[in-house]
Design an enzyme around this catalytic site. Structure first.
Site: not given
Length: 388
Positions: A95-97
């Site tokens: 999950a990307s920042a």
């Protein structure tokens, strides 16, 4: 949401406002409508001093929730979902920042009624945000991994969201729902698939993270013209996992260097850390100039008189080079070894000196033009381009 989840979400929303400026009412409403923790698996992996360590929601609920609402990426799958071999754990989905997610949404610039294709469903959070912004009927998301798309569908449905979710290789886009006004990728690419250009309406946007074998860095925002050509500039500050179909699994001692290789020895006065060190602008430029060359640092190799070695190799594993530092502070000369048809350190040195000679341009001065025949990188203007 529980009181703890609401507090954590509010904290992240404040942090995003401090990092990016006010999100605006539409993005803020989408954030509240689509809680990030609802899209994370019950087991995630966190970086502990370079090792990926499991964190399970049931065993460590506070730590898991803190990871869910930190402005940082969270690894959600390792080893492509397979069991680790010999204890080796490597991230395969994340999950990307949140700050990069919302920065990309701003760069994408979706308008009411726009039809969006997302490449790389992952957890489904970005697809959920897009569906909250534009409506389910305008959002299609694809991922090559069926385990990820199935989990994303469950998370989306739990919030009453039903964008189209498909298991497919995103390199081919998703032609059955084309054309799109915007295409956004949440995985990096080394070659932009032309199918993405073909499936975008003239005047539309393609936004993707970028990577070269030398350096994973940057976002590419392309404007699609009516002539089958897409062109645009890079922006800094991002690093995403590479599209699975473009991965290379190469290791110096396993795949490149052989006992029978006899390299040629020379010397250089150029500090290898300038070429492959902390300067992101330099590394980005070298990667664009040498799109089939990668590097690896080897600290304390078992080689007499060598404290650190920089390896360079081609992606076809036919040429390699090594630059050795003997540990002398403020060294003025480094030993160079080169093998194969190409002299890779000479090429890397020339690429660095070209970049320095252009005034050390930052990432934002570089761009890319994509046609059916391939891509050409450029500095400042497409007229100053080279084949990528």
């Amino acid at each position: 949401m529980s009181t703890e989840e609401q507090a954590a979400a509010c904290g992240l929303l404040r942090a995003l406002g401090e990092e990016l400026g006010p999100l605006g009412p539409e993005l803020a409403a989408a954030f509240r409508r689509v809680p990030r923790h609802m899209f994370l698996p019950r087991e995630v992996w966190l970086d502990e001093e370079g090792d990926w360590v499991s964190c399970a929601r049931d065993a460590e609920p506070a730590r898991w929730l803190a990871a869910a609402y930190a402005d940082a990426p969270v690894v959600t799958q390792v080893n492509d979902g397979e069991k680790a071999r010999d204890g080796e754990v490597w991230p395969s989905s994340s999950a990307s920042a949140p700050s990069i997610v919302f920065r990309m949404l701003r760069m994408l610039g979706p308008r009411p009624g726009d039809r969006i294709l997302e490449i790389g469903t992952g957890t489904g959070w970005t697809a959920g945000l897009l569906a909250a912004l534009l409506g389910d009927e305008n959002v299609t998301t694809v991922d090559v991994d069926p385990a990820l798309t199935e989990a994303a569908v469950r998370s989306l449905k739990a919030l009453g969201l039903r964008p189209a979710v498909a298991t497919a290789d995103g390199a081919g886009g998703f032609p059955s729902s084309a054309p799109y006004d915007r295409i956004i990728a949440t995985c990096s690419v080394r070659r932009l698939p032309y199918a993405w250009v073909e499936q975008t309406r003239p005047g539309g946007i393609v936004l993707t993270p970028w990577e070269t074998p030398w350096f994973c860095y940057g976002l590419l925002r392309l404007h699609v013209g009516g002539d089958g050509v897409a062109s645009g500039r890079f922006a800094p500050h991002s690093a995403f996992m590479l599209m699975r179909g473009q991965r290379t699994d190469l290791r110096i001692y396993r795949d490149v260097v052989r006992d029978e290789h006899i390299p040629k020895e020379s010397a250089t006065g150029l500090d290898p850390w300038l070429v492959a060190g902390a300067d992101a602008d330099a590394r980005f430029a070298v990667g664009l100039r040498l799109p089939d060359v990668w590097h690896a640092w080897h600290h304390r190799p078992d080689v007499p008189g060598v404290a650190t070695r920089l390896w360079l190799a081609t992606t076809d594993a036919t040429s390699w080079a090594a630059v050795d530092w003997d540990g002398t502070p403020d060294a003025r000369e480094y030993t160079v070894w080169q093998y194969g048809d190409r002299r890779l350190w000479d090429e890397a040195e020339a690429a660095y000196k070209w970049w320095a000679g252009q005034g050390r341009p930052p990432v934002g001065r570089f761009g890319l033009t994509v046609t059916p025949d391939g891509g050409r990188a450029w500095l400042d203007d497409p007229s100053r381009s080279w084949v990528l």
